[in-house]
Scaffold this motif. Sequence first.
Motif, mmCIF file in Angstrom:
data_model
loop_
_atom_site.group_PDB
_atom_site.id
_atom_site.type_symbol
_atom_site.label_atom_id
_atom_site.label_comp_id
_atom_site.label_asym_id
_atom_site.label_seq_id
_atom_site.Cartn_x
_atom_site.Cartn_y
_atom_site.Cartn_z
ATOM 1 N N GLY A 86 0.987 -1.227 -0.100
ATOM 2 C CA GLY A 86 0.079 0.044 -0.143
ATOM 3 C C GLY A 86 0.799 1.167 0.108
ATOM 4 N N PRO A 87 0.327 2.199 0.264
ATOM 5 C CA PRO A 87 0.981 3.475 0.436
ATOM 6 C C PRO A 87 1.896 3.668 1.840
ATOM 7 C CG PRO A 87 -0.938 4.216 1.255
ATOM 8 C CD PRO A 87 -1.125 2.653 0.682
ATOM 9 N N TRP A 88 2.783 4.750 1.711
ATOM 10 C CA TRP A 88 3.313 5.169 2.962
ATOM 11 C C TRP A 88 2.564 5.651 3.998
ATOM 12 C CZ3 TRP A 88 8.391 3.306 3.054
ATOM 13 C CH2 TRP A 88 8.758 3.071 1.856
ATOM 14 N N ASN A 89 2.958 5.590 5.290
ATOM 15 C CA ASN A 89 2.536 5.842 6.407
ATOM 16 C C ASN A 89 2.668 7.304 6.489
ATOM 17 O OD1 ASN A 89 3.669 3.091 7.279
ATOM 18 N ND2 ASN A 89 1.475 3.357 7.924
ATOM 19 N N GLU A 90 1.887 8.012 7.385
ATOM 20 C CA GLU A 90 2.020 9.425 7.721
ATOM 21 C C GLU A 90 3.051 9.668 8.880
ATOM 22 O OE1 GLU A 90 1.261 11.947 6.007
ATOM 23 O OE2 GLU A 90 -0.221 10.872 4.381
ATOM 24 N N CYS A 91 3.435 10.737 9.233
ATOM 25 C CA CYS A 91 4.430 11.003 10.224
ATOM 26 C C CYS A 91 3.820 11.786 11.606
ATOM 27 C CB CYS A 91 5.582 12.169 9.478
ATOM 28 S SG CYS A 91 6.541 11.142 8.225
ATOM 29 N N TYR A 92 4.495 11.538 12.481
ATOM 30 C CA TYR A 92 4.442 11.980 13.705
ATOM 31 C C TYR A 92 5.144 13.431 13.692
ATOM 32 C CZ TYR A 92 4.586 12.935 18.850
ATOM 33 O OH TYR A 92 4.557 13.696 20.042
ATOM 34 N N ILE B 110 9.961 17.199 11.041
ATOM 35 C CA ILE B 110 8.944 16.741 10.227
ATOM 36 C C ILE B 110 9.034 15.474 9.710
ATOM 37 C CG2 ILE B 110 7.524 17.746 8.560
ATOM 38 C CD1 ILE B 110 8.020 20.453 9.227
ATOM 39 N N ARG B 111 9.933 15.167 9.048
ATOM 40 C CA ARG B 111 10.208 13.843 8.549
ATOM 41 C C ARG B 111 11.124 12.961 9.538
ATOM 42 N NH1 ARG B 111 12.242 16.917 4.006
ATOM 43 N NH2 ARG B 111 10.829 17.144 2.514
ATOM 44 N N ALA B 112 10.485 12.519 10.510
ATOM 45 C CA ALA B 112 11.267 11.994 11.624
ATOM 46 C C ALA B 112 11.725 10.406 11.059
ATOM 47 C CB ALA B 112 10.407 11.720 12.821
ATOM 48 N N PRO B 113 12.583 9.940 11.626
ATOM 49 C CA PRO B 113 13.107 8.593 11.097
ATOM 50 C C PRO B 113 11.972 7.456 11.580
ATOM 51 C CG PRO B 113 14.817 9.710 12.383
ATOM 52 C CD PRO B 113 13.640 10.506 12.450
ATOM 53 N N TRP B 114 11.702 6.974 10.085
ATOM 54 C CA TRP B 114 10.539 5.938 10.029
ATOM 55 C C TRP B 114 9.153 6.670 10.509
ATOM 56 C CZ3 TRP B 114 15.357 4.499 12.615
ATOM 57 C CH2 TRP B 114 16.029 3.825 11.967
ATOM 58 N N GLY B 115 9.143 7.816 10.348
ATOM 59 C CA GLY B 115 7.853 8.490 10.630
ATOM 60 C C GLY B 115 7.700 8.693 11.930
ATOM 61 N N SER B 116 8.557 8.297 12.910
ATOM 62 C CA SER B 116 8.282 8.202 14.467
ATOM 63 C C SER B 116 6.751 7.386 14.676
ATOM 64 C CB SER B 116 8.389 9.509 15.162
ATOM 65 O OG SER B 116 8.314 9.528 16.460
ATOM 66 N N ASN B 117 6.489 6.585 13.610
ATOM 67 C CA ASN B 117 5.326 6.134 13.896
ATOM 68 C C ASN B 117 5.101 4.800 15.012
ATOM 69 O OD1 ASN B 117 6.445 3.885 12.265
ATOM 70 N ND2 ASN B 117 5.449 4.684 10.541
ATOM 71 N N TRP B 118 4.232 3.929 14.959
ATOM 72 C CA TRP B 118 3.910 2.839 15.627
ATOM 73 C C TRP B 118 4.536 1.608 14.712
ATOM 74 C CZ3 TRP B 118 -0.208 6.119 16.185
ATOM 75 C CH2 TRP B 118 -0.234 6.937 17.414
ATOM 76 N N THR B 119 5.728 1.033 15.150
ATOM 77 C CA THR B 119 6.158 -0.101 14.291
ATOM 78 C C THR B 119 5.990 -1.372 15.183
ATOM 79 O OG1 THR B 119 8.129 1.374 13.489
ATOM 80 C CG2 THR B 119 8.217 -0.937 13.108
ATOM 81 N N THR B 120 4.864 -2.270 14.362
ATOM 82 C CA THR B 120 4.499 -3.428 15.285
ATOM 83 C C THR B 120 5.166 -4.735 15.058
ATOM 84 O OG1 THR B 120 2.847 -3.830 13.437
ATOM 85 C CG2 THR B 120 2.328 -2.299 14.987
ATOM 86 N N ASN B 121 6.338 -4.789 14.408
ATOM 87 C CA ASN B 121 6.981 -5.908 14.380
ATOM 88 C C ASN B 121 8.161 -6.285 15.287
ATOM 89 O OD1 ASN B 121 9.226 -4.598 13.218
ATOM 90 N ND2 ASN B 121 9.131 -5.064 11.469
#
Length: 807
Positions: A94-100, A374-385
Amino acid sequence: MTQMTMSSSQRLWYQQPAANWEEALPIGNGRMGGMVFGGVHEERIDLNEDTLWSGFVRDTNNYDAIRHLSRVRDLVDKRHYKEAEELVERHMLGPWNECYLPLGSLHIQHLEHQGTASTYERSLNVKTGISSTVFSLLGDTFNREVFVSAPEQCMVVSYSSSRSEGIPISVKLESQLKYHIVQQSGNSTTLFLAGRCPSHVEPNYIEDHPQPIIYEEGKGLRFVVGMKVLLDNGTVKWSEQGDALEIRNADRFTFLLTAISDYSEIHTEGYNRELDLEAICVERLEAASLLSYDELKNRHLVDFEALSSRVELFLEKNECSALPTDQRLHAVQQGAEDPDLAALYMHYGRYLLISSSRPGSQPANLQGLWSREIRAPWGSNWTTNINIQMNYWHAETSNLRECHMPLFDWTERLAQKGKRTALIHYGSKGWAAHHNVDIWMDSSPAGGQAVWAFWPMAGAWLCAHLWEHYAFHQDDAYLLQKAFPIMKGAAEFYLDWLILDSDTGRFITSPSTSPENKFLTPEGEPCAISKASTLDLILIRELFTNCMTAIEILNQDHELGQELQRVLRNLQPLQIGNDGRLQEWMEPHVEHEPGHRHLSHLYGLYPGAGIQFDRDEELTKAIRASLEYRLEHGGGRTGWSCAWGMALWARLRDGEEAHENWLALLQSSTFLNLFDGHPYMIDTRIDYSRSIFQIDGNLGTAAAIVEMLVQSHADEIHLLPALPAAWSEGQVRGLRARGGCTVDMSWQDGKVTDIRLVSEHGGSYWVRTAVALNIGASVIQSLRVHEDYRYEIRLQAEEQLFLKAMS
């Protein structure tokens, strides 16, 4: 308990201001955070708010994916792995995730005095949650205190000085996002920064090329930061430019800051445009301004210390213990011993979770709460692996059950979105989620490569946390109303996801990946897509087993329980290779990276409990061989990977190897503010000089330290199972064991001397120690296991039991 002479180490401190963001000190209340730099002539506090994300609600599901599933499975079955991978990447992602996003910065500029501070100290007390800066300049003393109050939902910044003329300063707010300053008519003590988030940010996945930041009309979250100045004396007015407040002739004053976005979990668009954000900020600021600074501080302390003070770890102090924190770190990196630094690090890990995950907040993300880009590494998102789960590994064991709740609420929302992903992508019942998630709950695979993006196993791993909470607290209402419905939905998906292998006739997953790792095909090509990774099989077995136990406890869904049991009987077993290592995949693939940072196939030993040291000797030996091999080839040296290695060695009851991993983390993966560093990576190349902050290493290491002291996963409370010689003397208070038991203990010469147990609900507990205990009426029976002693102890609800080692 025998009182030890050592004091608890719960303070980071420095003799100079922060030179960069990775030296600043973090504060937070779960929802709002700050990074305090502690400058002399200018104070800077970078701000975050946990709902501030790019993007908006959109359907990220790939409606074309299901058409290719059967073909991919056929290719995998024929061992055309590379062709299968290419098909997955072309049609099933799918598409890229958004960023924190960063909220902004508070800048406080001293207008008159210059010169060099004659004395200086900045600190962070992780028990109180207060950052302090104290310095002397031109004969005057200046004092700042900063904290983020959960009761008031405000950041509080206090300034005081001995300077007779007061402190002339200018204070302003700025943001990297689009914003403007709002002045309230006739009010020179309050200012607002109002802004908007971009509608799309291409996340920075550590690649050196420009990426778009897009603003679209009517899209993107709105946000407001409000600040109010409270003066004991002096004056405040707007600057000539109209973008800052100037304060003069005040010897003490307080800033109150609050922030809010229009993000909404209940609106289908993901935002509520009807919210008057400025009015909400005014309401919070006015309520807080009715309290004196001392009242604000006391209310904060009562709230914060209710969590932080539950656990204390004491380890032996030496000459390093008195050094500033950065000097302590440098000393250890040069070979000095500093056991007490491990105690500080554990307290810091608890502090960071308290500060980034509180009831009602978002869960801690890849950087917890604190992000500057604004472009944090890996979007500073929730990585669930691995990463979001590692954030919460110590939530139960270190007595922070409340801080676990945001993860459960978040998982519940993700499960709702994941129902459509399971149906659209795979034609399955239940719910599915993949390796990356943003605030819009995108449960579909992200863009990029299959090696990370194609991993529909997130649901099973997240459900392990739901079950862990039950194991510690045995709350049947929680199990019925919260945990089991989510677990059941995940199990229904995996029942549909499993297929029968044409070679073995066993249930397997296909296509399958082992998180972020690749193997070499027979043609020598790196590839990620295969069948039945070991982690897949372990997670599914664990989920199904926990669901079956829940079904018996709740006395419902017995047909589902029978189906789960039927599938478990025929689930593909784990494989040990000819070299004695646990295979990462069902088939004996050759690893593309023998020193890969992920340790996914070892999950069954930790954080899982499906493989146990005393019960599963062959698998335990295979895990040890796998861990040794991975470390020998350079693995386990990124911060969070060190943490995982520490915990695995603890489960292998090898305190010395766990301690070696601890030292490795300090050596190459720790910033001066003790933030965990993840080395910069391009493909498989690592540049340790360009590290990136990730909070999982901090929180995972705290969990590993606890695991070295107390384990309770094997139906017993095992005391000091992996104590290194360097920690031969110590004391801990407030750790939690499964079954609702709190553990305090002291030890000397590596042996337990005193124990205090408190049962929450009452029950029987097996307690395991390396020394014999003076036992009383509460002990039902005792027996020897190898070189250890095991005691069965029965306690009533809230009953305390004190035990001492036999002299």
